[in-house]
Design a protein around this motif. Structure first.
Motif, PDB file in Angstrom:
ATOM      1  N   ARG A 181       0.830  -1.207   0.000  1.00 44.95           N
ATOM      2  CA  ARG A 181       0.000   0.000   0.000  1.00 44.95           C
ATOM      3  C   ARG A 181       0.862   1.254   0.000  1.00 44.95           C
ATOM      4  NH1 ARG A 181      -5.226  -1.142   1.565  1.00 44.95           N
ATOM      5  NH2 ARG A 181      -5.581   0.943   0.725  1.00 44.95           N
ATOM      6  N   GLY A 182       2.086   1.137  -0.528  1.00 47.04           N
ATOM      7  CA  GLY A 182       3.048   2.227  -0.444  1.00 47.04           C
ATOM      8  C   GLY A 182       2.600   3.501  -1.135  1.00 47.04           C
ATOM      9  N   LEU A 279      10.090   4.004  -5.760  1.00 50.14           N
ATOM     10  CA  LEU A 279      10.317   2.568  -5.569  1.00 50.14           C
ATOM     11  C   LEU A 279       9.004   1.799  -5.690  1.00 50.14           C
ATOM     12  CD1 LEU A 279      12.903   2.294  -2.623  1.00 50.14           C
ATOM     13  CD2 LEU A 279      13.258   1.727  -5.028  1.00 50.14           C
ATOM     14  N   ALA A 280       7.928   2.343  -5.085  1.00 50.96           N
ATOM     15  CA  ALA A 280       6.625   1.683  -5.156  1.00 50.96           C
ATOM     16  C   ALA A 280       6.129   1.612  -6.601  1.00 50.96           C
ATOM     17  CB  ALA A 280       5.620   2.419  -4.275  1.00 50.96           C
ATOM     18  N   GLU A 281       6.350   2.667  -7.361  1.00 43.63           N
ATOM     19  CA  GLU A 281       5.943   2.659  -8.771  1.00 43.63           C
ATOM     20  C   GLU A 281       6.705   1.586  -9.551  1.00 43.63           C
ATOM     21  OE1 GLU A 281       6.670   6.632  -9.988  1.00 43.63           O
ATOM     22  OE2 GLU A 281       4.688   7.363  -9.376  1.00 43.63           O
ATOM     23  N   LEU A 282       8.011   1.464  -9.288  1.00 45.94           N
ATOM     24  CA  LEU A 282       8.803   0.442  -9.973  1.00 45.94           C
ATOM     25  C   LEU A 282       8.348  -0.957  -9.576  1.00 45.94           C
ATOM     26  CD1 LEU A 282      12.413   1.969  -9.838  1.00 45.94           C
ATOM     27  CD2 LEU A 282      10.900   1.775 -11.815  1.00 45.94           C
ATOM     28  N   ARG A 283       7.972  -1.135  -8.311  1.00 46.77           N
ATOM     29  CA  ARG A 283       7.451  -2.438  -7.880  1.00 46.77           C
ATOM     30  C   ARG A 283       6.173  -2.775  -8.616  1.00 46.77           C
ATOM     31  NH1 ARG A 283       9.318  -1.029  -2.605  1.00 46.77           N
ATOM     32  NH2 ARG A 283       7.296  -0.113  -2.103  1.00 46.77           N
ATOM     33  N   ARG A 301      12.188 -10.651 -20.643  1.00 47.65           N
ATOM     34  CA  ARG A 301      13.476 -10.447 -19.995  1.00 47.65           C
ATOM     35  C   ARG A 301      13.994  -9.024 -20.174  1.00 47.65           C
ATOM     36  NH1 ARG A 301      17.510 -14.964 -21.663  1.00 47.65           N
ATOM     37  NH2 ARG A 301      15.746 -16.126 -20.789  1.00 47.65           N
ATOM     38  N   LEU A 302      13.839  -8.452 -21.353  1.00 49.62           N
ATOM     39  CA  LEU A 302      14.359  -7.108 -21.600  1.00 49.62           C
ATOM     40  C   LEU A 302      13.640  -6.062 -20.755  1.00 49.62           C
ATOM     41  CD1 LEU A 302      14.830  -7.180 -25.489  1.00 49.62           C
ATOM     42  CD2 LEU A 302      16.572  -7.417 -23.716  1.00 49.62           C
ATOM     43  N   ALA A 303      12.322  -6.205 -20.628  1.00 49.05           N
ATOM     44  CA  ALA A 303      11.562  -5.249 -19.819  1.00 49.05           C
ATOM     45  C   ALA A 303      11.976  -5.341 -18.355  1.00 49.05           C
ATOM     46  CB  ALA A 303      10.066  -5.523 -19.969  1.00 49.05           C
ATOM     47  N   ARG A 304      12.186  -6.559 -17.872  1.00 48.29           N
ATOM     48  CA  ARG A 304      12.618  -6.724 -16.479  1.00 48.29           C
ATOM     49  C   ARG A 304      14.011  -6.143 -16.264  1.00 48.29           C
ATOM     50  NH1 ARG A 304      13.549 -11.605 -15.534  1.00 48.29           N
ATOM     51  NH2 ARG A 304      12.628 -12.798 -17.233  1.00 48.29           N
ATOM     52  N   ALA A 305      14.893  -6.345 -17.242  1.00 46.25           N
ATOM     53  CA  ALA A 305      16.252  -5.798 -17.118  1.00 46.25           C
ATOM     54  C   ALA A 305      16.226  -4.274 -17.092  1.00 46.25           C
ATOM     55  CB  ALA A 305      17.116  -6.303 -18.271  1.00 46.25           C
ATOM     56  N   GLN A 310      16.680   0.836 -13.800  1.00 46.78           N
ATOM     57  CA  GLN A 310      16.056   2.019 -13.197  1.00 46.78           C
ATOM     58  C   GLN A 310      16.124   1.965 -11.676  1.00 46.78           C
ATOM     59  OE1 GLN A 310      12.166   3.212 -14.767  1.00 46.78           O
ATOM     60  NE2 GLN A 310      12.532   1.911 -16.550  1.00 46.78           N
ATOM     61  N   ARG A 311      15.876   0.780 -11.119  1.00 45.50           N
ATOM     62  CA  ARG A 311      15.913   0.626  -9.671  1.00 45.50           C
ATOM     63  C   ARG A 311      17.328   0.871  -9.137  1.00 45.50           C
ATOM     64  NH1 ARG A 311      14.100  -4.151  -9.540  1.00 45.50           N
ATOM     65  NH2 ARG A 311      11.895  -3.646  -9.368  1.00 45.50           N
ATOM     66  N   THR A 312      18.329   0.345  -9.826  1.00 45.72           N
ATOM     67  CA  THR A 312      19.715   0.535  -9.398  1.00 45.72           C
ATOM     68  C   THR A 312      20.104   2.003  -9.468  1.00 45.72           C
ATOM     69  OG1 THR A 312      20.286  -1.681 -10.194  1.00 45.72           O
ATOM     70  CG2 THR A 312      22.102  -0.136  -9.846  1.00 45.72           C
ATOM     71  N   THR A 313      19.741   2.674 -10.553  1.00 47.67           N
ATOM     72  CA  THR A 313      20.051   4.097 -10.697  1.00 47.67           C
ATOM     73  C   THR A 313      19.389   4.919  -9.606  1.00 47.67           C
ATOM     74  OG1 THR A 313      20.228   3.829 -13.101  1.00 47.67           O
ATOM     75  CG2 THR A 313      19.903   6.066 -12.260  1.00 47.67           C
ATOM     76  N   LEU A 314      18.131   4.591  -9.297  1.00 50.55           N
ATOM     77  CA  LEU A 314      17.402   5.322  -8.259  1.00 50.55           C
ATOM     78  C   LEU A 314      18.076   5.164  -6.900  1.00 50.55           C
ATOM     79  CD1 LEU A 314      14.874   6.962  -7.463  1.00 50.55           C
ATOM     80  CD2 LEU A 314      13.675   4.789  -7.163  1.00 50.55           C
ATOM     81  N   ARG A 315      18.490   3.957  -6.578  1.00 51.82           N
ATOM     82  CA  ARG A 315      19.123   3.717  -5.274  1.00 51.82           C
ATOM     83  C   ARG A 315      20.484   4.391  -5.183  1.00 51.82           C
ATOM     84  NH1 ARG A 315      17.287  -2.642  -4.712  1.00 51.82           N
ATOM     85  NH2 ARG A 315      15.240  -2.204  -3.777  1.00 51.82           N
ATOM     86  N   LEU A 316      21.231   4.387  -6.272  1.00 48.26           N
ATOM     87  CA  LEU A 316      22.539   5.041  -6.250  1.00 48.26           C
ATOM     88  C   LEU A 316      22.407   6.544  -6.092  1.00 48.26           C
ATOM     89  CD1 LEU A 316      24.443   3.054  -9.026  1.00 48.26           C
ATOM     90  CD2 LEU A 316      24.830   2.963  -6.560  1.00 48.26           C
ATOM     91  N   SER A 317      21.396   7.118  -6.738  1.00 53.41           N
ATOM     92  CA  SER A 317      21.222   8.570  -6.652  1.00 53.41           C
ATOM     93  C   SER A 317      20.680   9.013  -5.295  1.00 53.41           C
ATOM     94  CB  SER A 317      20.286   9.051  -7.763  1.00 53.41           C
ATOM     95  OG  SER A 317      19.002   8.469  -7.624  1.00 53.41           O
ATOM     96  N   ASN A 318      20.180   8.071  -4.512  1.00 55.02           N
ATOM     97  CA  ASN A 318      19.641   8.400  -3.182  1.00 55.02           C
ATOM     98  C   ASN A 318      20.345   7.604  -2.083  1.00 55.02           C
ATOM     99  OD1 ASN A 318      16.961  10.138  -3.656  1.00 55.02           O
ATOM    100  ND2 ASN A 318      17.059   8.578  -5.250  1.00 55.02           N
ATOM    101  N   PHE A 319      21.603   7.222  -2.342  1.00 57.99           N
ATOM    102  CA  PHE A 319      22.297   6.354  -1.389  1.00 57.99           C
ATOM    103  C   PHE A 319      22.462   7.013  -0.026  1.00 57.99           C
ATOM    104  CE2 PHE A 319      25.699   9.056  -2.762  1.00 57.99           C
ATOM    105  CZ  PHE A 319      26.582   9.117  -1.700  1.00 57.99           C
ATOM    106  N   TYR A 320      22.596   8.357  -0.021  1.00 57.49           N
ATOM    107  CA  TYR A 320      22.851   9.052   1.242  1.00 57.49           C
ATOM    108  C   TYR A 320      21.667   8.952   2.211  1.00 57.49           C
ATOM    109  CZ  TYR A 320      19.928  12.736  -0.737  1.00 57.49           C
ATOM    110  OH  TYR A 320      18.877  13.437  -1.277  1.00 57.49           O
ATOM    111  N   LEU A 321      20.473   8.618   1.697  1.00 57.44           N
ATOM    112  CA  LEU A 321      19.307   8.496   2.581  1.00 57.44           C
ATOM    113  C   LEU A 321      19.443   7.325   3.540  1.00 57.44           C
ATOM    114  CD1 LEU A 321      16.433   9.214   0.031  1.00 57.44           C
ATOM    115  CD2 LEU A 321      17.287  10.735   1.831  1.00 57.44           C
ATOM    116  N   ASN A 322      20.348   6.386   3.249  1.00 57.81           N
ATOM    117  CA  ASN A 322      20.570   5.243   4.123  1.00 57.81           C
ATOM    118  C   ASN A 322      21.831   5.378   4.964  1.00 57.81           C
ATOM    119  OD1 ASN A 322      18.310   3.560   3.540  1.00 57.81           O
ATOM    120  ND2 ASN A 322      19.209   3.144   1.537  1.00 57.81           N
ATOM    121  N   VAL A 323      22.456   6.545   4.920  1.00 52.80           N
ATOM    122  CA  VAL A 323      23.638   6.786   5.749  1.00 52.80           C
ATOM    123  C   VAL A 323      23.207   6.936   7.199  1.00 52.80           C
ATOM    124  CG1 VAL A 323      25.550   8.382   6.205  1.00 52.80           C
ATOM    125  CG2 VAL A 323      24.902   7.832   3.845  1.00 52.80           C
ATOM    126  N   TRP A 324      23.959   6.267   8.090  1.00 51.32           N
ATOM    127  CA  TRP A 324      23.616   6.338   9.515  1.00 51.32           C
ATOM    128  C   TRP A 324      23.662   7.795   9.968  1.00 51.32           C
ATOM    129  CZ3 TRP A 324      25.709   7.985  14.135  1.00 51.32           C
ATOM    130  CH2 TRP A 324      25.104   7.482  15.289  1.00 51.32           C
TER     131      TRP A 324
END
Length: 536
Positions: A181-182, A279-283, A301-305, A310-324
């Motif tokens: 329900r994100g 992230l919820a939209e990508l899910r 397979r191509l659509a999943r790849a 996109q998911r990897t790029t999103l996480r890398l661009s927001n990596f600092y949100l998981n910094v302690w």
């Protein structure tokens, strides 16, 4: 009504085993209703050192939208294995779903099953050597993520083994909420209106009501505050601040204002929520792809790849949100929202102190409380299908009634279909629309619930009903079915019930009886009956 302890004696099929085999089955009156789950000839085996246990050996049934299907039978008949097979939760090793189709809204959940493993008998020992293809198995589990939770949710029979002991109740239910329900959750937080004049007026009103009003009036006024803010869970928070305030309610205004402060989002929290929304939209997109694969029977397979990139790029661009140090501040608003939504869900399953329980851990709760937490988690996603495996076994009678009413309300409001697995025929009589009677891995009788109780056909069904007390026959002596469920490594030939059946005939020992139609929606697998053979 036929006495349930006596079997009917219609035209025997012993002399004509093929009688009626070419007759067309009558069309079911509900055939055009929406079928959300179609289980076809599913076989599930367990490979042990003693041999292959054929736990399910050709199970078929359908579940329609908004319907409650009861699944009954003795312990060991395969009821729980059926539920686990539908959601692909059979532990491998030793068990595997071997064949069949499980169609969820047209998507075959067992697509590509034959490519996941190969089987080779080991001599004449009865054992089987299995060679698993783990890449295919992992792909199947990824596809099931599109179904579990939001599509098909499960209430497990053993909540203590289904919950993680190191996470709090709010954390575990909150994970389910953010996964399924994100979008709704994040949109409410981003659209909150804590500054609006309507909120101030609603707070004045709830403080006035809390001084002299009833508990129900306070709850309604608090819900109005949540509606004014645009975040429903805030109304729950206000209610728990004021529910015991009484005449001193105005003194609680600073506490309400501090609670309201959680909806004043800073830039970092808004960034976190936008990240969670993407992230919820990508899910959702990934789930659509998985469902499309299972419907069309071909890999995308191509659509999943592309989505993975996109998911990897999103996480890398927001990596600092998981910094302690940053993570705690960024996720604070989201965590508080998940906590109060958890409180609302726990209220719905009859837990009296949901604020305390939400902060607690599984080991701090009794079996009955854990069962209710498990039910709240299963209902949180408002699934299309709910597999309820003995959902009220560990609960007292009053809580049982509340849970069954909650499931009935979900069915009427959302259209959720329910597969109810239970030994309690009284519960089946109360809530089920149709009933499937299972014995030794087979479904031996299916009928509308009233038809089954008034006209049980299979000797096994009659034995089950004869073993329960009846108000209309208080002097009737209860009977039991002799013997026990057979060893499914070497099951009896022919009809698996024939060693215990009082009406067994020679033909029962040699051939498995066909499923015949004996009424509108009433089918039975027994040679005592000569109706037309059912056609799936």
């Amino acid at each position: 009504m036929r006495p349930t302890g006596e079997a009917p004696l219609p035209t025997s099929r012993a002399s004509e085993p093929g009688a009626g085999a070419t007759s067309p089955a009558p069309t079911e009156s509900h055939a055009h209703q929406d079928v959300v789950l179609d289980v076809r000839d599913v076989k599930t085996y367990f490979f042990t050192y003693d041999g292959v246990v054929k736990a399910l050996d050709g199970v078929s049934f359908k579940v329609r939208r908004g319907e409650t299907l009861g699944l009954v039978g003795e312990t060991g008949c395969g009821k729980s294995v059926t539920a686990f097979s539908i959601t692909r939760l059979i532990t491998d090793p030793p068990g595997r779903v071997m064949s069949g189709k499980i169609l969820y809204r047209g998507a075959n959940l067992l697509w590509n099953l034959e490519r996941e493993a190969t089987f080779k008998p080991v001599g004449t020992t009865g054992r089987v050597k299995i060679r698993r293809r783990f890449r295919q198995i992992r792909a199947a589990m990824d596809r099931m993520s599109a179904v579990r939770g939001s599509g098909i949710s499960t209430i497990f029979q053993e909540p203590t083994s289904a919950m993680n002991p190191i996470f709090s109740i709010a954390d575990q239910i909150g994970e389910s909420l953010i996964l399924h329900r994100g979008l709704d959750l994040v949109d409410q937080l981003l659209g909150a209106r804590p500054h609006s004049p309507e909120v101030a007026a609603a707070i004045d009103r709830v403080l006035e009501v809390a001084q002299h009003g009833t508990n129900a009036q306070v709850r309604a006024a608090a819900a109005a505050v949540g509606h004014a803010v645009g975040v429903d869970s805030f109304g729950t928070q206000v209610y728990y601040i004021l529910r015991e305030a009484g005449p001193s309610a105005p003194e609680s205004r600073p506490e309400i204002e501090r609670a309201l402060h959680r909806l004043y989002l800073n830039a970092l929290q808004r960034r976190q929520l936008r990240y969670e929304r993407k992230l919820a939209e990508l899910r959702h997109k990934a789930n659509d792809i998985y469902l499309s694969e299972m419907r069309q029977g071909q890999s995308h397979r191509l659509a999943r790849a592309g989505l993975q990139r996109q998911r990897t790029t999103l996480r890398l661009s927001n990596f600092y949100l998981n910094v302690w140090g940053i993570r705690g501040v960024a996720k604070r608003a989201l965590q508080e929202e998940l906590y109060w939504r958890t409180v609302r869900l726990l209220e719905g399953v009859g837990i009296g102190n949901p604020v305390q329980v939400a902060r607690g851990y599984p080991h701090e709760l009794s079996g009955g409380m854990l069962q209710r937490v498990m039910i709240a988690m299963a209902l949180s996603a408002e699934p299309d299908i709910l597999l309820a495996d003995e959902p009220t076994t560990a609960l007292d009678v009053t809580i049982q009634a509340q849970i069954l009413e909650l499931m009935r309300e979900l069915k009427s409001r959302v259209g959720t279909a329910i597969v109810l697995i239970t030994h309690d025929l009284a519960v089946i009589a109360e809530v089920a629309d149709r009933v499937c009677v299972m014995y030794a891995g087979h479904i031996v009788e299916t009928a509308p619930v009233e038809e089954l109780f008034h006209r049980p056909l299979h000797p096994y069904t009659q034995g089950l009903l004869a073993s329960i007390p009846r108000l209309d026959q208080p002097e009737k002596e209860l009977t039991s079915i002799p013997g026990s469920v057979p060893n499914l490594i070497t099951p009896p030939s022919g009809c698996r019930f024939h060693p215990r059946c009082p009406h067994a005939m020679p033909v029962c020992k040699g051939q498995t009886p066909p499923t015949t139609v004996e009424g509108d929606g009433h089918t039975v697998a027994c040679y005592l009956y000569a109706g037309p053979v059912a056609v799936e």
